[in-house]
Design a protein around this motif. Structure first.
Motif, PDB file in Angstrom:
ATOM      1  N   LYS A   1       0.813  -1.211   0.000  1.00 19.60           N
ATOM      2  CA  LYS A   1       0.000   0.000   0.000  1.00 19.60           C
ATOM      3  C   LYS A   1       0.850   1.267   0.000  1.00 19.60           C
ATOM      4  O   LYS A   1       0.380   2.341  -0.382  1.00 19.60           O
ATOM      5  CB  LYS A   1      -0.941  -0.006   1.207  1.00 19.60           C
ATOM      6  CG  LYS A   1      -1.990  -1.099   1.138  1.00 19.60           C
ATOM      7  CD  LYS A   1      -2.860  -1.124   2.379  1.00 19.60           C
ATOM      8  CE  LYS A   1      -3.870  -2.274   2.315  1.00 19.60           C
ATOM      9  NZ  LYS A   1      -4.718  -2.326   3.532  1.00 19.60           N
ATOM     10  N   LYS A   2       2.114   1.118   0.405  1.00 22.86           N
ATOM     11  CA  LYS A   2       3.010   2.277   0.432  1.00 22.86           C
ATOM     12  C   LYS A   2       3.823   2.444  -0.848  1.00 22.86           C
ATOM     13  O   LYS A   2       4.537   3.434  -1.000  1.00 22.86           O
ATOM     14  CB  LYS A   2       3.962   2.157   1.623  1.00 22.86           C
ATOM     15  CG  LYS A   2       3.271   2.226   2.981  1.00 22.86           C
ATOM     16  CD  LYS A   2       4.276   2.123   4.120  1.00 22.86           C
ATOM     17  CE  LYS A   2       3.592   2.208   5.472  1.00 22.86           C
ATOM     18  NZ  LYS A   2       4.580   2.112   6.589  1.00 22.86           N
TER      19      LYS A   2
ATOM     20  N   GLN B   1      -2.135   3.098  -1.921  1.00 24.39           N
ATOM     21  CA  GLN B   1      -3.336   3.322  -1.118  1.00 24.39           C
ATOM     22  C   GLN B   1      -4.067   4.584  -1.553  1.00 24.39           C
ATOM     23  O   GLN B   1      -5.304   4.601  -1.639  1.00 24.39           O
ATOM     24  CB  GLN B   1      -2.993   3.400   0.369  1.00 24.39           C
ATOM     25  CG  GLN B   1      -4.205   3.686   1.246  1.00 24.39           C
ATOM     26  CD  GLN B   1      -4.138   3.017   2.596  1.00 24.39           C
ATOM     27  OE1 GLN B   1      -4.258   1.805   2.711  1.00 24.39           O
ATOM     28  NE2 GLN B   1      -3.936   3.818   3.624  1.00 24.39           N
TER      29      GLN B   1
ATOM     30  N   TYR C   1      -8.025   4.797  -3.060  1.00 20.62           N
ATOM     31  CA  TYR C   1      -9.057   5.737  -2.610  1.00 20.62           C
ATOM     32  C   TYR C   1      -9.507   6.654  -3.750  1.00 20.62           C
ATOM     33  O   TYR C   1     -10.698   6.972  -3.876  1.00 20.62           O
ATOM     34  CB  TYR C   1      -8.526   6.581  -1.454  1.00 20.62           C
ATOM     35  CG  TYR C   1      -8.549   5.889  -0.115  1.00 20.62           C
ATOM     36  CD1 TYR C   1      -9.726   5.357   0.406  1.00 20.62           C
ATOM     37  CD2 TYR C   1      -7.388   5.770   0.644  1.00 20.62           C
ATOM     38  CE1 TYR C   1      -9.757   4.723   1.643  1.00 20.62           C
ATOM     39  CE2 TYR C   1      -7.404   5.131   1.882  1.00 20.62           C
ATOM     40  CZ  TYR C   1      -8.580   4.615   2.373  1.00 20.62           C
ATOM     41  OH  TYR C   1      -8.597   3.985   3.591  1.00 20.62           O
TER      42      TYR C   1
ATOM     43  N   HIS D   1      -9.964  -6.402   1.526  1.00 21.44           N
ATOM     44  CA  HIS D   1      -9.796  -5.119   0.834  1.00 21.44           C
ATOM     45  C   HIS D   1     -11.136  -4.457   0.501  1.00 21.44           C
ATOM     46  O   HIS D   1     -11.165  -3.271   0.161  1.00 21.44           O
ATOM     47  CB  HIS D   1      -9.032  -5.310  -0.487  1.00 21.44           C
ATOM     48  CG  HIS D   1      -7.629  -5.812  -0.332  1.00 21.44           C
ATOM     49  ND1 HIS D   1      -6.717  -5.233   0.525  1.00 21.44           N
ATOM     50  CD2 HIS D   1      -6.962  -6.833  -0.944  1.00 21.44           C
ATOM     51  CE1 HIS D   1      -5.563  -5.882   0.449  1.00 21.44           C
ATOM     52  NE2 HIS D   1      -5.695  -6.856  -0.428  1.00 21.44           N
TER      53      HIS D   1
ATOM     54  N   TYR E   1     -12.714  -0.745   1.183  1.00 18.43           N
ATOM     55  CA  TYR E   1     -12.436   0.495   0.456  1.00 18.43           C
ATOM     56  C   TYR E   1     -13.680   1.008  -0.271  1.00 18.43           C
ATOM     57  O   TYR E   1     -13.869   2.222  -0.421  1.00 18.43           O
ATOM     58  CB  TYR E   1     -11.327   0.277  -0.568  1.00 18.43           C
ATOM     59  CG  TYR E   1      -9.931   0.213   0.018  1.00 18.43           C
ATOM     60  CD1 TYR E   1      -9.329   1.355   0.555  1.00 18.43           C
ATOM     61  CD2 TYR E   1      -9.220  -0.978   0.036  1.00 18.43           C
ATOM     62  CE1 TYR E   1      -8.053   1.296   1.097  1.00 18.43           C
ATOM     63  CE2 TYR E   1      -7.937  -1.049   0.571  1.00 18.43           C
ATOM     64  CZ  TYR E   1      -7.361   0.092   1.098  1.00 18.43           C
ATOM     65  OH  TYR E   1      -6.092   0.037   1.635  1.00 18.43           O
TER      66      TYR E   1
END
Length: 474
Positions: free
Chosen positions: A92-93, A121, A125, A200, A203
């Motif tokens: 995610k980073k 991430q 979004y 997941h 989200y």
């Protein structure tokens, strides 16, 4: 002759009654024609509702007719992102660099500039809420090398999921005459996202997302306004009309509904609310779901129905983290992408190989379980058995995966036991080594169940924690 016959009835009351009768007939004809005209006036429309627990079709209108997906496309983009996360290819980073091509995409967009980067991430979004086309293209180029290359992967995945009439040409859904889908296919994709990525899926319920100094609200206005709605995605282009896929879970019932080709966002939402109101109450409270099996790319082999199959994933969906993988000198990917390493295909292979090595794994100590995420279970005390006929656990067993190394398989078992407990607290972890095309795989299994029912329940518990599982009798 008609007048003579009519006159023979004689009374004024009778004539008035017949007049009312003909007026009612005329009104019915008008309503029928108007309804037909309304459908004809909106040739873009398609709708579909499926019971997510049983797979029963609750409503279908033009469900298999080709339509433009618009930003529903991003559901598949996100599916491949979630696969990459689970395989360890990205985290995610991970920073995704924005190309000139990505920055130049048409709105809706974040306004990313060429040369800057965005985290995975943040991209997730952005796709879920703002439906950002620039972020979507950046993701596609990062994972696929090019947007066209990524689109081919999207189409291939659609076929693997049973989306027979869907073709992707880009990762965002902006107009392309070759990018087509159906309402039924979009429902399958919605189900697949829920079933394959429960860890997941949250989200899709995001109400807003802050990026920089701006906050972007979710385009899905049903979130927070319609009870039970937990996602999934909206979409619009002039060619497609207003599209929406909705997931609803309430009172033990669950559906996925699709509306495509709405004339406005408001009318689309109103129609979706109507479908939910009408068909959710017709959905079953029974049934385990697991309707979309993600088949491995290898040739499938029929097996006897020996136990439940909660879900299967191909190599890009494994739950094995980077620590589980054999080092690859020629690739930056931690897991070889040319062979499946978990799930049904791995079990099929192990059942069909005659030469195997069983390596019993000692029950991990509490300290080892606590550190299972960071390091492999100690294996110095493992007693290797050289034939598959010696020391093989008997009775019902469950398999949760297969890895390139024994240590990784042991770690996977320890992690599963620590996270799941309950039904597998007294289960015996063990590994089976088999050889496939000159390479070695280690199957991660549990034994010691009191019959089929116990093994099936254990699989169900493991599935809730995100593990693939197969129960069979040795």
């Amino acid at each position: 002759m008609f007048k003579a016959s009519f006159g023979s009835y004689g009374s004024t009351r009778t004539r008035i009654g017949l007049t009312k009768f003909f007026r009612l007939i005329a009104a019915a004809v008008f309503i029928t024609v108007a309804s037909a005209g309304g459908a004809a006036a909106n040739p873009k429309y398609a709708g579909f509702v499926i019971d997510a627990k049983t797979g029963k079709t609750l409503y279908a209108s033009n469900a298999d007719s080709l339509r433009y997906p618009a930003s529903l496309t991003k559901m598949m983009t996100l599916y491949l992102v979630f696969e990459a996360l689970d395989s360890g290819r990205i985290s995610k980073k991970t920073r995704i660099k924005v190309s000139k091509n990505a920055a130049a995409e048409q709105p809706s967009k974040l306004g990313l500039k060429a040369g800057q980067s965005i985290s995975v991430q943040q991209a997730i979004y952005a796709l879920v809420t703002k439906s950002a086309n620039d972020a979507s293209t950046a993701v596609a180029e990062h994972l696929g090398g090019s947007e066209s290359g990524f689109a081919k992967k999207m189409t291939a995945k659609a076929r693997a999921l049973g989306m027979k009439r869907t073709t992707f040409k880009n990762a965002h859904g902006l107009p392309n005459s070759g990018q087509k889908t159906t309402a039924r296919d979009m429902a399958r994709l919605g189900l697949a996202l829920r079933e394959h990525f429960p860890h997941h899926y949250h989200y899709f319920s995001t109400r807003s997302f802050k990026y920089g100094k701006s906050r972007f609200g979710n385009h899905n206005r049903l979130l927070g306004t319609v009870s039970g709605v937990d996602g999934i995605k909206t979409g619009y282009t002039r060619a497609s009309g207003f599209n929406l896929v909705s997931s609803v879970r309430k009172d033990g019932r669950s559906i996925v509904a699709v509306v495509m080709g709405g004339k406005s966002g408001a009318s689309r939402n109103k129609h979706m609310k109507s479908l939910i109101s009408r068909y959710l109450k017709k959905a079953s409270r029974k049934g385990g779901g697991n309707l979309i099996a993600n088949a491995p790319s290898a040739t499938r082999i029929a097996l006897p129905k020996t136990g439940p199959v909660p879900k299967f994933r191909d190599v890009t969906e494994v739950r094995v983290a980077m620590a589980y993988a054999k080092p690859q000198k020629s690739s930056s990917f931690p897991i070889p992408l040319d062979r499946p390493v978990v799930g049904k295909d791995a079990l099929i292979d192990s059942l069909n190989k005659q030469r195997a090595v069983v390596a019993p794994v000692p029950r991990p100590r509490d300290s080892e379980v606590a550190t299972a995420q960071g390091s492999a279970v100690q294996t110095s005390a493992v007693d290797r058995v050289t034939t598959s006929s010696t020391g093989m656990p008997s009775g019902w067993v469950v398999q949760i995966g297969a890895t390139p190394t024994r240590q990784a398989a042991e770690q996977l078992l320890a992690e599963a036991k620590a996270k799941t407990g309950g039904m597998i607290s007294n289960a015996q972890p063990f590994t089976i080594v088999t050889h496939r095309d000159g390479e070695q795989l280690h199957r991660a299994r549990f034994a010691g169940f009191d019959g089929k029912s116990h093994a099936w329940k254990a699989c169900k518990a493991l599935k809730k924690k995100g593990y693939g599982c197969w129960a069979t009798q040795q």
